[in-house]
Scaffold this active site. Structure first.
Site, PDB file in Angstrom:
ATOM      1  CG  ASP A  42     -10.668 -54.763   4.640  1.00  0.00           C
ATOM      2  OD1 ASP A  42     -12.167 -55.276   5.428  1.00  0.00           O
ATOM      3  OD2 ASP A  42      -9.744 -54.081   5.600  1.00  0.00           O
ATOM      4  CG  HIS A  76      -7.403 -58.180   7.647  1.00  0.00           C
ATOM      5  ND1 HIS A  76      -6.865 -57.588   6.291  1.00  0.00           N
ATOM      6  CD2 HIS A  76      -8.143 -57.382   7.995  1.00  0.00           C
ATOM      7  CE1 HIS A  76      -6.767 -56.428   6.680  1.00  0.00           C
ATOM      8  NE2 HIS A  76      -8.071 -55.958   6.956  1.00  0.00           N
ATOM      9  CG  ASP A 125      -8.558 -55.143  10.401  1.00  0.00           C
ATOM     10  OD1 ASP A 125      -8.507 -54.391   9.418  1.00  0.00           O
ATOM     11  OD2 ASP A 125      -9.796 -55.318  10.875  1.00  0.00           O
ATOM     12  CG  MET A 179      -9.948 -49.884   3.197  1.00  0.00           C
ATOM     13  SD  MET A 179      -9.404 -51.040   3.881  1.00  0.00           S
ATOM     14  CE  MET A 179     -11.391 -51.306   4.627  1.00  0.00           C
ATOM     15  CG  HIS A 206      -5.995 -52.545   7.257  1.00  0.00           C
ATOM     16  ND1 HIS A 206      -7.428 -52.694   7.108  1.00  0.00           N
ATOM     17  CD2 HIS A 206      -5.678 -51.100   7.060  1.00  0.00           C
ATOM     18  CE1 HIS A 206      -7.495 -51.242   6.421  1.00  0.00           C
ATOM     19  NE2 HIS A 206      -6.537 -50.727   6.553  1.00  0.00           N
ATOM     20  CG  MET A 266      -6.855 -48.864   9.404  1.00  0.00           C
ATOM     21  SD  MET A 266      -8.317 -49.861   9.450  1.00  0.00           S
ATOM     22  CE  MET A 266      -7.776 -51.514   9.992  1.00  0.00           C
ATOM     23  CG  MET A 319      -8.653 -49.888  13.901  1.00  0.00           C
ATOM     24  SD  MET A 319     -10.347 -49.705  13.230  1.00  0.00           S
ATOM     25  CE  MET A 319     -10.646 -51.231  12.706  1.00  0.00           C
ATOM     26  CB  SER A 358     -11.071 -59.031   9.632  1.00  0.00           C
ATOM     27  OG  SER A 358     -11.313 -58.126  10.825  1.00  0.00           O
TER      28      SER A 358
HETATM   29  C1  DX5 Z   1     -12.238 -52.034   8.644  1.00  0.00           C
HETATM   30  C2  DX5 Z   1     -11.354 -53.364   8.345  1.00  0.00           C
HETATM   31  C3  DX5 Z   1     -11.791 -54.486   8.062  1.00  0.00           C
HETATM   32  C4  DX5 Z   1     -13.203 -55.051   9.212  1.00  0.00           C
HETATM   33  C5  DX5 Z   1     -14.209 -55.810   7.795  1.00  0.00           C
HETATM   34  O1  DX5 Z   1     -11.989 -50.290   8.846  1.00  0.00           O
HETATM   35  O2  DX5 Z   1     -10.633 -52.913   7.570  1.00  0.00           O
HETATM   36  O3  DX5 Z   1     -10.788 -55.293   8.154  1.00  0.00           O
HETATM   37  O4  DX5 Z   1     -12.847 -55.771   9.576  1.00  0.00           O
HETATM   38  O5  DX5 Z   1     -14.928 -55.902   8.496  1.00  0.00           O
HETATM   39  P1  DX5 Z   1     -16.486 -56.574   8.271  1.00  0.00           P
HETATM   40  O6  DX5 Z   1     -15.903 -58.232   7.010  1.00  0.00           O
HETATM   41  O7  DX5 Z   1     -17.123 -57.172   8.487  1.00  0.00           O
HETATM   42  O8  DX5 Z   1     -17.422 -55.556   7.177  1.00  0.00           O
HETATM   43 ZN    ZN Z   2      -8.869 -53.949   7.832  1.00  0.00          ZN
END
Ligand code: DX5
Ligand code: ZN
Length: 220
Positions: free
Chosen positions: A173, A31, A33, A135, A64, A66, A35, A8
């Protein structure tokens, strides 16, 4: 079958993003993210940055989302270069339609479950997805600890998928590192997201290889 590793980039150095993305070239997916500051209490990136990530790598982008109103946005993310598009069951009142939209755009539909959402929430939709993302932290931030109740959910999903003869990947994840990937793989997961577990180490390629090796050995 080797497990897949999806670093990620949330934990990457965004000042050198293209370089960081190239440095994880031995992974299976990148990956990403996304948000929106509404569905989760943090803001990250959108389609413009994803276009640049796409230019920096040949790897598929596992995006991903969110975000609220995912239905309005999936086309923009598909155009920006997403290959897999994940939407949260908790954020999509018309989940079937949103997943169909992703498929119609020629991308792989992926459904995401928050830690409190039971596996049964996606029982009906399972044949319509390429991947289920479990998650194992509350979404919003990197570097949190793995929530152990995710293991049971992974086992349940594995059973649901195998009993119905579906070819759906289970991705996990949150809080995945070299020291716990074996246990999560043994529960039946196929794809492992790791942010701080990769980007906080010195040699990304060595960490990715170690994650893949331990995960694959435990998955059997
Ligand atoms: C959290 C994200 C993850 C995050 C995971 O909301 O969806 O993808 O980057 O990070 P680690 O592997 O550090 O828990
Ligand atoms: Zn993620």
């Amino acid at each position: 079958m080797p497990v897949k590793i999806a670093p990620s980039i949330l934990s990457a150095d965004f000042g050198r993003l293209a370089e960081e993305v190239r440095a994880i070239g031995s992974a299976d997916y990148v990956h990403v993210d996304v948000m929106d500051g509404h569905f989760v209490p943090n803001l990250t990136i959108g389609p413009v940055v994803i276009e640049w990530v796409k230019k920096a790598t040949q790897l598929p982008l596992d995006v991903h989302l969110m975000i609220e109103d995912a239905e309005r946005w999936v086309a923009a993310y598909a155009k920006a270069g997403a290959d897999l598009i994940g939407v949260h069951v908790e954020a999509c009142p018309h989940l079937h339609r949103t997943l169909a939209q992703i498929k119609d755009l020629g991308k792989k539909p992926c459904v995401v479950l928050n830690p409190h959402t039971p596996a049964s929430a996606i029982e009906v939709i399972l044949p319509d997805v390429a991947q289920v993302l479990v998650m194992s932290v509350n979404p919003g931030f990197g570097g949190q600890s793995f929530i152990r109740s995710s293991l049971d959910k992974i086992r349940q999903l594995r059973r649901m998928i195998d009993e119905r003869g579906l070819s759906v990947d289970i991705e996990v994840d949150g809080g995945i590192k070299t020291d716990n990937i074996a246990e999560v793989a043994a529960a039946g997961a196929d794809v492992f997201v790791s942010g701080s577990g990769v980007f906080a180490t010195n040699d990304y390629a060595a960490t990715i290889a170690e994650l893949r090796k331990r995960g694959t050995a435990a998955r059997g």
